[in-house]
Design a protein around this motif. Sequence first.
Motif, short mmCIF file in Angstrom:
data_model
loop_
_atom_site.label_atom_id
_atom_site.label_comp_id
_atom_site.label_asym_id
_atom_site.label_seq_id
_atom_site.Cartn_x
_atom_site.Cartn_y
_atom_site.Cartn_z
N PRO A 135 38.84 57.93 53.12
CA PRO A 135 37.49 58.49 53.11
C PRO A 135 37.01 58.85 51.70
N ASP A 136 37.94 59.22 50.81
CA ASP A 136 37.53 59.58 49.45
C ASP A 136 37.40 58.36 48.54
N GLY A 137 37.61 57.17 49.11
CA GLY A 137 37.45 55.96 48.33
C GLY A 137 38.73 55.42 47.71
N LYS A 138 39.80 56.19 47.75
CA LYS A 138 41.06 55.71 47.20
C LYS A 138 41.54 54.53 48.04
N VAL A 139 42.20 53.57 47.35
CA VAL A 139 42.62 52.34 48.02
C VAL A 139 44.11 52.10 47.83
N TYR A 140 44.66 51.32 48.75
CA TYR A 140 46.07 50.89 48.71
C TYR A 140 46.10 49.41 49.01
N TYR A 141 47.00 48.69 48.32
CA TYR A 141 47.14 47.26 48.56
C TYR A 141 48.61 46.89 48.72
N PHE A 142 48.87 45.96 49.63
CA PHE A 142 50.19 45.36 49.76
C PHE A 142 50.48 44.63 48.45
N ASP A 143 51.73 44.68 48.01
CA ASP A 143 52.07 44.15 46.69
C ASP A 143 51.60 42.72 46.47
N SER A 144 51.73 41.88 47.49
CA SER A 144 51.44 40.46 47.28
C SER A 144 49.95 40.16 47.11
N VAL A 145 49.08 41.15 47.39
CA VAL A 145 47.64 40.90 47.25
C VAL A 145 47.01 41.71 46.12
N LYS A 146 47.81 42.56 45.48
CA LYS A 146 47.27 43.38 44.38
C LYS A 146 46.69 42.49 43.29
N GLY A 147 45.51 42.87 42.82
CA GLY A 147 44.87 42.10 41.77
C GLY A 147 44.06 40.92 42.28
N ARG A 148 44.22 40.57 43.56
CA ARG A 148 43.50 39.44 44.14
C ARG A 148 42.53 39.87 45.23
N PHE A 149 42.88 40.88 46.00
CA PHE A 149 42.06 41.35 47.11
C PHE A 149 41.43 42.69 46.76
N THR A 150 40.21 42.91 47.29
CA THR A 150 39.52 44.18 47.11
C THR A 150 38.96 44.64 48.45
N ILE A 151 39.33 45.84 48.86
CA ILE A 151 38.78 46.42 50.09
C ILE A 151 37.62 47.34 49.72
N SER A 152 36.57 47.31 50.53
CA SER A 152 35.43 48.18 50.31
C SER A 152 34.79 48.49 51.65
N LYS A 153 33.80 49.36 51.63
CA LYS A 153 33.14 49.72 52.90
C LYS A 153 31.71 50.15 52.64
N ASP A 154 30.91 50.06 53.67
CA ASP A 154 29.53 50.54 53.65
C ASP A 154 29.41 51.56 54.78
N ASN A 155 29.44 52.82 54.43
CA ASN A 155 29.44 53.86 55.47
C ASN A 155 28.14 53.84 56.29
N ARG A 156 27.04 53.50 55.65
CA ARG A 156 25.76 53.51 56.39
C ARG A 156 25.75 52.42 57.46
N ARG A 157 26.31 51.27 57.11
CA ARG A 157 26.32 50.16 58.06
C ARG A 157 27.57 50.18 58.93
N ASN A 158 28.48 51.09 58.63
CA ASN A 158 29.76 51.18 59.35
C ASN A 158 30.50 49.85 59.33
N GLU A 159 30.60 49.27 58.15
CA GLU A 159 31.29 48.00 57.98
C GLU A 159 32.35 48.13 56.89
N VAL A 160 33.41 47.38 57.07
CA VAL A 160 34.50 47.32 56.11
C VAL A 160 34.63 45.87 55.64
N PHE A 161 34.95 45.69 54.36
CA PHE A 161 34.99 44.36 53.78
C PHE A 161 36.34 44.11 53.09
N LEU A 162 36.70 42.84 53.00
CA LEU A 162 37.88 42.46 52.23
C LEU A 162 37.52 41.23 51.42
N GLU A 163 37.38 41.39 50.12
CA GLU A 163 37.13 40.28 49.22
C GLU A 163 38.46 39.71 48.78
N MET A 164 38.64 38.43 49.03
CA MET A 164 39.91 37.77 48.74
C MET A 164 39.68 36.69 47.70
#
Length: 114
Positions: A52-81
């Motif tokens: 909820p505070d925006g801090k993120v965690y990534y599995f080691d094999s995707v670090k540096g390649r994947f980005t998780i984000s969210k839009d609280n207003r739209r209640n959507e979560v995203f994964l840029e790969m």
Amino acid sequence: VQFVESGGGSTQFGWSLILSCAVSGVDIGAYSMSWYRQAPGKNRELVATIHPDGKVYYFDSVKGRFTISKDNRRNEVFLEMNNLKPEDTAVYFCRESALNFGDWGPGTQVTVSS
């Protein structure tokens, strides 16, 4: 409570995809949200989490390649790969991180060819 994933597809080594997860019944602004994936013949694994505070965690094999984000207003979560690899091939799911709400959605298939 529903989690509906979209954005998957077939792509090639080194290319990019953006996954979306439309969430209903859970306020994603109040809970940690995660992306998981399950490859054929393997267990489901955690890929990324956003708190909820925006801090993120990534599995080691995707670090540096994947980005998780969210839009609280739209209640959507995203994964840029980015820089996708054949080993990223799996069905991708999103869900509230503690698995306290609802059940697994249909997922979205990501297939990466070499």
